[in-house]
Enzyme design. Structure first.
Site, PDB file in Angstrom:
ATOM      1  N   CYS A 121       0.816  -1.218   0.000  1.00 26.34           N
ATOM      2  CA  CYS A 121       0.000   0.000   0.000  1.00 26.34           C
ATOM      3  C   CYS A 121       0.847   1.264   0.000  1.00 26.34           C
ATOM      4  O   CYS A 121       1.994   1.271   0.433  1.00 26.34           O
ATOM      5  CB  CYS A 121      -0.968  -0.037   1.176  1.00 26.34           C
ATOM      6  SG  CYS A 121      -2.221  -1.329   0.960  1.00 26.34           S
ATOM      7  N   SER A 469      -5.612  11.759  -2.274  1.00 27.85           N
ATOM      8  CA  SER A 469      -5.589  10.321  -2.474  1.00 27.85           C
ATOM      9  C   SER A 469      -5.670  10.033  -3.964  1.00 27.85           C
ATOM     10  O   SER A 469      -6.230  10.818  -4.734  1.00 27.85           O
ATOM     11  CB  SER A 469      -6.787   9.690  -1.762  1.00 27.85           C
ATOM     12  OG  SER A 469      -6.999   8.372  -2.211  1.00 27.85           O
TER      13      SER A 469
END
Length: 555
Positions: A121, A469
């Site tokens: 991630c 994001s």
């Protein structure tokens, strides 16, 4: 040939160290083989990392099959989705530096001969690679793979739609039952969230650079192919050790430019700008924001994965994955196919014969956009640049003029957005969220998703010295530099100032004269850091600006 690990396993003087290996059950035979650090981010708090114990064991099996001794060491990892919208997000980008430091620490302290990095991630992928580049030893990246797409109301979906559903609920467009339907179905299992968000962007770009095996970016986490890839990663690092092929021989100016090209074709997260700058810094490669635009202007955007479009990582994998994307780019002479990769083959050899198998990847003569997915803008409120994912901007918002709605932090902005106080045409300005001012440069997924969920993404823009994001879409412009806490003009913008955004012409300006800015500057007092204790305070003192990748300054 002498090995690094000889420093801990060979000679009379190392007998105490060998005794400690024996205490853990290592055999004499294992200590006579190359010692390979397997850096695993496995934890019980990150969906992308929940299955990394299995991936790690597969990597270790590959190392053993090829004659090495695998040694697992851990890495931290922040789940950005869980950390979003509160103080936790301040730790996300800075954690990249802790991860890089820890890889450097563990590999040098124990003199590993090579590394297999097992992240998945966001900041964990670049953080591990940055540490490995400092060491410049044989290294392979092997991620845990993407999550499968979810299914809500018969449509494929992913985490970005979950955040947008919150905005829809606040606007009364869906009810509690509708929100719960999203909650329980957008993320069906382990893996990195299934859109072209930051985690998948970086895993794909590691493949494009050549520091990961083909398939690293797109093979789903839940498949046997992912375990096979992990075993081959373990075998590959052993061949690198034998041939003394090191990380900086793979990650160089030519391969980083290939990654930039793939970044533009794929429509990756704006966070890749920060991370590629940081990776280049550790590799000793000069890279600046101008090169992003230079590459973008030459590279068509071939993919529109979520949040830009309806496709997801499993669709990209079925379309042929990154090898198919690169094969298409190579047709136009856009890649250096002679660069070496970690499987011992050139990029050209890896992509030979690869073809596009479905419309998740478009061809060069039929792209989604003639230019790449990202653009860097400049202007009087971003003299040193800012970044937008132009492939995820509605056409009507590529040029936009409107009044500034100014907020000194995300919380103030999201409160007004949820309260319905933002109007069509507005430009939301969120400042004091940069690397120093945040500190930590938080992602702004809550505000961007709220605007999208309220159907304002086609009429409201947002600019910040923080970041976004990979799941953000709309006219979301981040990394405004210099940031407010460093005296940047974004800190001088006042409520109602008219902001002009022109993405095609790479500009963003406030309709404020230089004389007026000078008058405002004379009265300007930057805010104190919002956190004045702990390591985040130290980070705020040592971090470089966003246009330098927000790396830690050594001097």
């Amino acid at each position: 040939m002498a090995r690094r690990s000889d420093n801990v396993t060979k000679g009379i003087e190392r007998a105490p160290g060998r005794s400690l290996f024996y205490a853990m059950g290592y055999t004499k035979e294992e200590l006579e083989r190359p010692l390979i650090g397997v850096v695993s981010a496995h934890s019980d708090i990150v969906p992308g990392h929940a299955d990394l114990d299995k991936v790690t064991e597969a990597v270790k099996a590959g190392v053993r099959m090829a004659g090495g001794t695998p040694i697992m060491v851990p890495s931290i990892g922040v789940c950005d989705g869980i950390a979003m919208g509160h103080i936790g997000m301040k730790y996300s980008l800075p954690s990249r530096e802790l991860i890089a430091d820890s890889v450097e620490t563990m590999a040098n302290a124990h003199q590993f001969d090579g590394l297999v990095l097992v992240p998945n991630c966001d900041k964990i992928v670049p953080g591990m690679l940055m540490g490995a580049l400092r060491l410049d030893i044989p290294t392979v990246v092997c991620s845990g793979g993407p999550m499968m797409a979810g299914l809500v109301n018969g449509e494929e979906t992913s985490l970005s739609k979950m955040f947008e559903a919150v905005g829809a609920r606040k606007a009364g467009l869906i009810d509690d039952a509708g929100l719960l339907e999203f909650e329980q179905n957008v993320c069906p299992g382990c893996g990195s969230c299934s859109g072209m968000y930051t985690a998948n962007s970086m895993n794909c770009l590691c493949e494009a650079i050549g520091i990961a095996l083909p398939g690293n970016g797109t093979i789903p986490a839940v498949t046997g192919r992912r375990m096979m890839l992990a075993k081959h990663a373990g075998m590959a690092v052993m061949e690198m050790v034998e041939k003394n092929i090191t990380a900086r021989q793979i990650v160089n100016e030519r391969s980083i430019r290939n990654a930039l090209t793939c970044d533009m074709a794929l429509g990756c997260s704006t966070n890749t700008v920060l991370h590629l700058l940081a990776i280049a810094h550790e590799a000793g490669v000069e890279l600046d924001l101008k090169m992003f635009n230079e590459v973008s202007e030459k590279t068509p955007n071939l993919c529109h994965l979520a949040p830009a479009g309806p496709t997801h990582m499993n669709d990209l994998d079925q379309a042929g994955g990154i090898p198919a994307v690169m094969a298409e780019l190579a047709k136009g002479g856009l890649l250096d196919t002679a660069v070496m990769t970690v499987n011992g083959k050139t990029l050209g050899e890896n992509i030979e014969g690869k073809k596009i198998r479905n419309d998740a990847i478009r061809t060069l003569d039929h792209p989604f956009m003639e230019a790449g997915g990202l653009a860097v803008l400049w202007g009087n409120i971003a003299q040193e640049g800012c970044v937008v994912k132009q492939s995820a901007v509605a056409p009507e918002m590529l040029q936009h003029t409107g009044p500034a709605r100014v907020y000194d932090g995300e919380e103030e902005a999201i409160a007004d957005i949820y309260a319905g106080k933002i109007n069509p045409g507005d430009v939301v300005v969120i400042r004091y969220e940069g690397p120093k001012g945040g500190p930590g440069m938080r992602e702004m997924l809550n505000p961007t998703s709220a605007l999208a969920g309220m159907n304002l993404d086609k009429s409201v823009a947002l600019i910040t010295d923080g970041r976004f994001s990979g799941a953000s879409r709309g006219a979301s412009i981040g990394h405004a530099c210099p940031e407010a806490a460093m005296g940047g003009n974004i800190g001088l913008v006042e409520e109602g100032d008219i902001i002009e955004i022109d993405i095609p012409n790479k500009s963003v300006n406030a309709k404020v004269s230089e004389e007026e800015f000078q008058d405002r500057r004379a009265k300007f007092v930057p805010h104190e850091p919002k956190i004045r204790h702990g390591w985040l305070y130290r980070y705020s003192k040592m971090v470089a600006p966003a246009n330098q990748g927000a790396v830690m300054l050594e001097d």
